[in-house]
Design a protein around this motif. Sequence first.
Motif, PDB file in Angstrom:
ATOM      1  N   MET A   1      41.255  24.073  58.166  1.00  0.00           N
ATOM      2  CA  MET A   1      39.945  23.475  58.433  1.00  0.00           C
ATOM      3  C   MET A   1      40.104  22.197  59.267  1.00  0.00           C
ATOM      4  SD  MET A   1      37.630  25.382  57.022  1.00  0.00           S
ATOM      5  CE  MET A   1      36.216  24.302  56.898  1.00  0.00           C
ATOM      6  N   THR A   2      39.084  21.910  60.058  1.00  0.00           N
ATOM      7  CA  THR A   2      39.068  20.673  60.844  1.00  0.00           C
ATOM      8  C   THR A   2      37.782  19.914  60.551  1.00  0.00           C
ATOM      9  OG1 THR A   2      37.953  21.706  62.731  1.00  0.00           O
ATOM     10  CG2 THR A   2      40.363  21.811  62.683  1.00  0.00           C
ATOM     11  N   ASP A   3      37.765  18.639  60.880  1.00  0.00           N
ATOM     12  CA  ASP A   3      36.555  17.836  60.689  1.00  0.00           C
ATOM     13  C   ASP A   3      35.766  17.705  61.988  1.00  0.00           C
ATOM     14  OD1 ASP A   3      38.243  16.227  62.089  1.00  0.00           O
ATOM     15  OD2 ASP A   3      38.147  14.514  60.711  1.00  0.00           O
ATOM     16  N   TYR A   4      36.032  18.613  62.947  1.00  0.00           N
ATOM     17  CA  TYR A   4      35.309  18.609  64.215  1.00  0.00           C
ATOM     18  C   TYR A   4      34.875  20.031  64.548  1.00  0.00           C
ATOM     19  CZ  TYR A   4      40.225  19.478  65.455  1.00  0.00           C
ATOM     20  OH  TYR A   4      41.515  19.942  65.493  1.00  0.00           O
ATOM     21  N   GLU A   5      33.824  20.125  65.344  1.00  0.00           N
ATOM     22  CA  GLU A   5      33.272  21.423  65.740  1.00  0.00           C
ATOM     23  C   GLU A   5      33.613  21.715  67.189  1.00  0.00           C
ATOM     24  OE1 GLU A   5      29.312  22.611  63.259  1.00  0.00           O
ATOM     25  OE2 GLU A   5      29.028  21.263  64.968  1.00  0.00           O
ATOM     26  N   PHE A   6      33.799  22.983  67.479  1.00  0.00           N
ATOM     27  CA  PHE A   6      34.004  23.429  68.853  1.00  0.00           C
ATOM     28  C   PHE A   6      32.634  23.767  69.443  1.00  0.00           C
ATOM     29  CE2 PHE A   6      38.172  23.731  67.149  1.00  0.00           C
ATOM     30  CZ  PHE A   6      39.058  23.659  68.217  1.00  0.00           C
ATOM     31  N   GLN A   7      32.212  22.934  70.393  1.00  0.00           N
ATOM     32  CA  GLN A   7      30.944  23.149  71.093  1.00  0.00           C
ATOM     33  C   GLN A   7      31.174  22.981  72.584  1.00  0.00           C
ATOM     34  OE1 GLN A   7      27.357  21.242  69.504  1.00  0.00           O
ATOM     35  NE2 GLN A   7      28.529  20.577  67.707  1.00  0.00           N
ATOM     36  N   GLY A   8      30.391  23.701  73.377  1.00  0.00           N
ATOM     37  CA  GLY A   8      30.537  23.589  74.812  1.00  0.00           C
ATOM     38  C   GLY A   8      29.419  24.288  75.549  1.00  0.00           C
ATOM     39  N   TRP A   9      29.544  24.297  76.880  1.00  0.00           N
ATOM     40  CA  TRP A   9      28.553  24.946  77.739  1.00  0.00           C
ATOM     41  C   TRP A   9      28.873  26.432  77.825  1.00  0.00           C
ATOM     42  CZ3 TRP A   9      24.113  22.963  78.834  1.00  0.00           C
ATOM     43  CH2 TRP A   9      23.955  21.574  78.968  1.00  0.00           C
ATOM     44  N   LEU A  10      28.025  27.241  77.221  1.00  0.00           N
ATOM     45  CA  LEU A  10      28.239  28.689  77.137  1.00  0.00           C
ATOM     46  C   LEU A  10      27.571  29.410  78.296  1.00  0.00           C
ATOM     47  CD1 LEU A  10      27.489  29.040  73.331  1.00  0.00           C
ATOM     48  CD2 LEU A  10      29.729  29.357  74.392  1.00  0.00           C
ATOM     49  N   GLY A  11      28.360  30.206  79.014  1.00  0.00           N
ATOM     50  CA  GLY A  11      27.803  31.149  79.968  1.00  0.00           C
ATOM     51  C   GLY A  11      27.530  32.443  79.245  1.00  0.00           C
ATOM     52  N   GLU A  12      26.278  32.859  79.204  1.00  0.00           N
ATOM     53  CA  GLU A  12      25.904  34.025  78.404  1.00  0.00           C
ATOM     54  C   GLU A  12      25.712  35.283  79.227  1.00  0.00           C
ATOM     55  OE1 GLU A  12      22.487  32.610  76.242  1.00  0.00           O
ATOM     56  OE2 GLU A  12      23.757  31.691  74.684  1.00  0.00           O
ATOM     57  N   ASP A  13      25.573  35.126  80.536  1.00  0.00           N
ATOM     58  CA  ASP A  13      25.422  36.278  81.413  1.00  0.00           C
ATOM     59  C   ASP A  13      25.690  35.830  82.842  1.00  0.00           C
ATOM     60  OD1 ASP A  13      23.039  35.030  82.378  1.00  0.00           O
ATOM     61  OD2 ASP A  13      21.871  36.040  80.829  1.00  0.00           O
ATOM     62  N   GLU A  14      25.534  36.755  83.787  1.00  0.00           N
ATOM     63  CA  GLU A  14      25.855  36.461  85.176  1.00  0.00           C
ATOM     64  C   GLU A  14      24.960  35.391  85.793  1.00  0.00           C
ATOM     65  OE1 GLU A  14      25.388  40.378  86.552  1.00  0.00           O
ATOM     66  OE2 GLU A  14      27.366  41.058  85.897  1.00  0.00           O
ATOM     67  N   LYS A  15      23.791  35.155  85.219  1.00  0.00           N
ATOM     68  CA  LYS A  15      22.882  34.146  85.752  1.00  0.00           C
ATOM     69  C   LYS A  15      23.310  32.727  85.401  1.00  0.00           C
ATOM     70  CE  LYS A  15      18.811  37.177  85.753  1.00  0.00           C
ATOM     71  NZ  LYS A  15      17.429  37.378  85.228  1.00  0.00           N
ATOM     72  N   SER A  16      24.275  32.603  84.511  1.00  0.00           N
ATOM     73  CA  SER A  16      24.710  31.267  84.100  1.00  0.00           C
ATOM     74  C   SER A  16      25.265  30.467  85.272  1.00  0.00           C
ATOM     75  CB  SER A  16      25.752  31.373  82.985  1.00  0.00           C
ATOM     76  OG  SER A  16      26.896  32.093  83.412  1.00  0.00           O
ATOM     77  N   VAL A  17      25.819  31.153  86.289  1.00  0.00           N
ATOM     78  CA  VAL A  17      26.391  30.473  87.440  1.00  0.00           C
ATOM     79  C   VAL A  17      25.313  29.776  88.275  1.00  0.00           C
ATOM     80  CG1 VAL A  17      26.224  32.374  89.104  1.00  0.00           C
ATOM     81  CG2 VAL A  17      28.147  30.755  89.240  1.00  0.00           C
ATOM     82  N   GLN A  18      24.069  30.121  88.054  1.00  0.00           N
ATOM     83  CA  GLN A  18      22.960  29.495  88.769  1.00  0.00           C
ATOM     84  C   GLN A  18      22.475  28.222  88.070  1.00  0.00           C
ATOM     85  OE1 GLN A  18      20.000  32.598  89.133  1.00  0.00           O
ATOM     86  NE2 GLN A  18      21.472  34.051  89.991  1.00  0.00           N
ATOM     87  N   GLY A  19      23.253  27.741  87.125  1.00  0.00           N
ATOM     88  CA  GLY A  19      22.893  26.522  86.405  1.00  0.00           C
ATOM     89  C   GLY A  19      22.193  26.801  85.095  1.00  0.00           C
ATOM     90  N   HIS A  20      22.518  27.948  84.488  1.00  0.00           N
ATOM     91  CA  HIS A  20      21.839  28.341  83.252  1.00  0.00           C
ATOM     92  C   HIS A  20      22.780  28.433  82.056  1.00  0.00           C
ATOM     93  CE1 HIS A  20      18.330  28.939  85.658  1.00  0.00           C
ATOM     94  NE2 HIS A  20      18.828  29.967  86.320  1.00  0.00           N
ATOM     95  N   MET A  21      23.864  27.678  82.071  1.00  0.00           N
ATOM     96  CA  MET A  21      24.701  27.620  80.880  1.00  0.00           C
ATOM     97  C   MET A  21      23.930  26.929  79.754  1.00  0.00           C
ATOM     98  SD  MET A  21      28.429  26.515  82.473  1.00  0.00           S
ATOM     99  CE  MET A  21      27.788  24.977  83.155  1.00  0.00           C
ATOM    100  N   LYS A  22      24.259  27.276  78.515  1.00  0.00           N
ATOM    101  CA  LYS A  22      23.576  26.709  77.351  1.00  0.00           C
ATOM    102  C   LYS A  22      24.591  26.079  76.407  1.00  0.00           C
ATOM    103  CE  LYS A  22      19.868  30.147  77.581  1.00  0.00           C
ATOM    104  NZ  LYS A  22      19.156  31.251  76.867  1.00  0.00           N
ATOM    105  N   TRP A  23      24.276  24.888  75.941  1.00  0.00           N
ATOM    106  CA  TRP A  23      25.176  24.198  75.015  1.00  0.00           C
ATOM    107  C   TRP A  23      25.108  24.851  73.637  1.00  0.00           C
ATOM    108  CZ3 TRP A  23      28.871  20.673  75.884  1.00  0.00           C
ATOM    109  CH2 TRP A  23      29.448  20.031  74.782  1.00  0.00           C
ATOM    110  N   GLY A  24      26.275  25.101  73.061  1.00  0.00           N
ATOM    111  CA  GLY A  24      26.287  25.715  71.743  1.00  0.00           C
ATOM    112  C   GLY A  24      27.667  25.755  71.135  1.00  0.00           C
TER     113      GLY A  24
END
Length: 366
Positions: A1-24
């Motif tokens: 276990m860690t006391d920190y979470e892994f979060q980042g800018w998620l690319g969910e599909d091919e449209k993410s390259v157009q500036g549509h990544m989502k933080w999660g």
Amino acid sequence: MTDYEFQGWLGEDEKSVQGHMKWGKFEPKKWEEDDVDIEISHCGICGSDLHQLSSGWGPTPYPCVVGHEIIGRAVKVGKNVKHVKVGDRVGVGAQARSCMQSSCAECSSGHESHCGVALVNTYGSVYPNGEGKSYGGYADYNRTNGHFVLPIPKALSSAEAAPMLCGGITVFSPLKQNGCGPGKTVGIVGVGGLGHFGVLFAKALGADRVVGISRKGDKRDDVLKLGADEYIATGEDKGWEKKHKRTLDLIVCTVSSEKMPLTHYLGLLKVKGTFIQVGAPDGGNLPPINAFTLIGNGIKVGGSAIGSPAEIAEMLQLAADKKVHPWIQERSLKDANQAIVDLADGKARYRYVLVNEKNAQRHANL
């Protein structure tokens, strides 16, 4: 276990390259005692990130977090890792693991980046044996096998070191492997994020003459300031292919276009010269090469991609010793979506580096 979470800018599909990544949130690979967890302060933006977000080089296993020019602080170190300790400033490039078996010809000879058994990229790869996926550096934390985690020389700033871990090594490796040094004349085709590193490292390695080659003349002043001795604008300098015929020992080409004047580039090589392609277009296609172009000059054509951990360490030390300073523009990690759009629009001069302000500030206070 860690006391920190892994979060980042998620690319969910091919449209993410157009500036549509989502933080999660995301689930890193299963922890092993060969691994290192890194609290990320900086991550360079590479053109490869765009190809991965768009599935340009093949289907991407979404969701993904891109970014493979990672700098940060080691916050968890496996007991099998001996060269890094908690608190060290470290970096990770484009590769997260190889098979590392003595029976592997590539891994046992220092060519881990060419491992054909179990090569894992820093993002967008699925680990063998159900260990999960690899996630990159547009994030708060990264987990990578310790063999590919490198200490960063104190003389290098984190922002400047980050883009060296992919952009820098992509050109340093073929320059070094193909004899760049005193007595050599070197051409760098395409003076962008990769190519500007090509000029910097060709000079740092001691090449007698370095020539920047690009289509337009608008980068001429920049390239000369970077240290190039000459600049060729192929779209504007009439007769360049004849004027500069057989003048270069080595060319490293960072351009990824099926329409580049490849035959003319090859004609710039001296007899027995070498042309190395590092730019990787979607689909992988390059202009055709006429056999007589090769035979007539006795030239060699090859390719190169990133480099081994040992080569990266050598490059970082050379950059520290020779005071190599890439031209970078720092962008907030919060601004990652706009930054990738700006990169795609060709606005970077010459590498964007994302800064995770909360982690960078924490590290500065240590």
